[in-house]
Motif scaffolding. Structure first.
Motif, short mmCIF file in Angstrom:
data_model
loop_
_atom_site.label_atom_id
_atom_site.label_comp_id
_atom_site.label_asym_id
_atom_site.label_seq_id
_atom_site.Cartn_x
_atom_site.Cartn_y
_atom_site.Cartn_z
N ALA A 1 39.67 29.37 79.51
CA ALA A 1 39.55 30.82 79.59
C ALA A 1 40.91 31.50 79.42
N PHE A 2 41.93 30.93 80.08
CA PHE A 2 43.29 31.47 79.98
C PHE A 2 43.79 31.43 78.54
N THR A 3 43.57 30.30 77.87
CA THR A 3 44.02 30.15 76.48
C THR A 3 43.35 31.16 75.57
N TYR B 1 43.66 36.25 72.52
CA TYR B 1 43.17 37.60 72.24
C TYR B 1 44.27 38.63 72.49
N PHE B 2 45.01 38.45 73.58
CA PHE B 2 46.10 39.38 73.90
C PHE B 2 47.13 39.40 72.77
N VAL C 1 37.15 22.88 87.40
CA VAL C 1 37.59 24.27 87.55
C VAL C 1 38.89 24.49 86.78
N VAL C 2 39.82 23.54 86.90
CA VAL C 2 41.11 23.65 86.19
C VAL C 2 40.88 23.72 84.69
N ILE C 3 40.04 22.85 84.17
CA ILE C 3 39.77 22.82 82.73
C ILE C 3 39.11 24.12 82.28
N GLY C 4 38.12 24.58 83.04
CA GLY C 4 37.44 25.82 82.68
C GLY C 4 38.37 27.01 82.70
N PHE C 5 39.20 27.10 83.74
CA PHE C 5 40.15 28.21 83.84
C PHE C 5 41.19 28.13 82.74
N THR C 6 41.61 26.91 82.39
CA THR C 6 42.62 26.76 81.34
C THR C 6 42.07 27.19 79.99
N THR D 1 44.95 41.08 83.14
CA THR D 1 44.43 40.87 84.49
C THR D 1 43.60 39.59 84.57
N LEU D 2 42.67 39.44 83.64
CA LEU D 2 41.80 38.26 83.64
C LEU D 2 42.58 36.98 83.35
N ALA D 3 43.56 37.07 82.43
CA ALA D 3 44.38 35.91 82.10
C ALA D 3 45.19 35.46 83.30
N THR D 4 45.71 36.41 84.06
CA THR D 4 46.51 36.09 85.25
C THR D 4 45.66 35.37 86.30
N ILE D 5 44.44 35.85 86.51
CA ILE D 5 43.54 35.21 87.46
C ILE D 5 43.15 33.81 86.98
N ALA D 6 42.86 33.69 85.68
CA ALA D 6 42.51 32.38 85.12
C ALA D 6 43.66 31.40 85.25
N PHE D 7 44.89 31.89 85.08
CA PHE D 7 46.06 31.02 85.15
C PHE D 7 46.25 30.42 86.53
N MET D 8 45.72 31.08 87.56
CA MET D 8 45.83 30.54 88.92
C MET D 8 45.18 29.16 89.01
#
Length: 310
Positions: free
Chosen positions: A290-292, A297-298, A283-288, A112-119
């Protein structure tokens, strides 16, 4: 790499052909016909009027509910019931077996969190793809694709104009819940394993399935970001071996967008999810990042639960 290996014993090329034909006929022809019949009681005019107006539904606000019902049944019948019947009748497989595994709460939360971060990451590709200019030798195709894109944007706005809470709930069911189940059942649960049987490589299977998933939507100015999203769903499925993971992620992606649109319409938030403009680079860098981290972890957590994963 761990992952499902296929549902059929026949030649994978033949299976892929059958699955694509089944999805096309179900979603484009049979599903909409069934949806049309179920939507009739929700239109007060004559059948002839309804048939004429449905060709340009965005011009008639009174068609919003009937068209949403048609869309819902197109997905329910075309991408859930017919594929389920196909699995049962053609493959002698209980379709419920594909979702028989429980979804581990930790992995569901991470997905869930990865999907939101990927946005945030994907917003860059959305802006680029939206503004893509086709070369001169493809200008006719580009004009057709732009026309399709504008029509899709009109329909999206038409579907996501929420006047009541009931509208919002129906929108979540039609735009988020049913596609999350149906599209993941077909593209990740059925098609992707067959491409793995054909290629022997999970990465190849994931990306080909993601491309077909994106092309299926017939929105070429969103082809790349939707393909990347499909690849995300594909890796979640392969790493976990659990179809619930991409279904949950798909639902989160669609429902989060719907809720954000609703909150924007109500003036509660200033973020317009329907804008194709990329998020600011910080924002893009921070989300990327977090997504990575979340995807790493997944992967590692899935590996501890599936020791056979490479």
């Amino acid at each position: 790499m761990h992952g499902p290996t296929g549902i059929s014993q026949r030649n994978p090329i033949l299976s892929i052909f059958f699955i694509l034909c089944m999805a096309f006929i179900g979603f484009i022809i049979i599903g909409p016909i069934v949806g049309f019949l179920f939507s009739l009681p929700f239109y007060e005019g004559t059948l002839m009027e309804f048939s004429e107006k449905i060709t340009t539904p965005t011009q008639y606000p009174e068609l919003r509910l009937p068209v949403l019902i048609m869309q819902g049944f197109a997905t329910l019948v075309g991408l859930i019931l017919i594929p389920g019947l196909y699995l049962y009748a053609m493959e002698r497989t209980n379709p419920l077996l594909l979702v028989s595994k429980k979804a581990p709460a930790v992995l569901a939360l991470v997905a869930t969190l990865a999907t939101i971060a990927f946005m945030g990451t994907n917003s860059v590709f959305i802006e680029w793809n939206t503004n893509f200019i086709f070369p001169d030798f493809l200008k006719d195709f580009g004009a057709w694709a732009r026309e399709r894109e504008d029509l899709a944007a009109e329909l999206t706005k038409f579907f996501t104009t929420f006047n009541t809470t009931g509208d919002l709930v129906l929108g979540l069911v039609v735009i988020a819940l049913l596609p999350a189940i149906g599209e993941e059942l077909v593209f990740r649960g059925m098609l992707q394993p067959e491409f793995y049987r054909l290629s022997g490589n999970h990465h190849t299977a994931i990306w080909i399935s993601a491309f077909i998933f994106s092309a299926f939507h017939m929105q070429f100015f969103g082809l790349v970001p939707r393909m990347l999203l499909g690849a995300l769903f594909g890796y979640l499925y392969v790493w976990s071996g659990n179809l619930w993971m991409p279904m949950i992620a798909h639902f989160v992606n669609n429902s989060f967008s719907v809720l954000m649109i609703y909150l924007f319409q109500k003036g509660i938030i200033p973020i317009d999810m329907e804008s194709a403009e990329a998020a600011p680079w910080p924002v893009v860098i921070g989300f990327t990042l977090a997504f990575t981290a979340l995807m790493y972890y997944f992967y590692t957590h899935s590996k501890t639960q599936n020791p056979n994963q490479a």
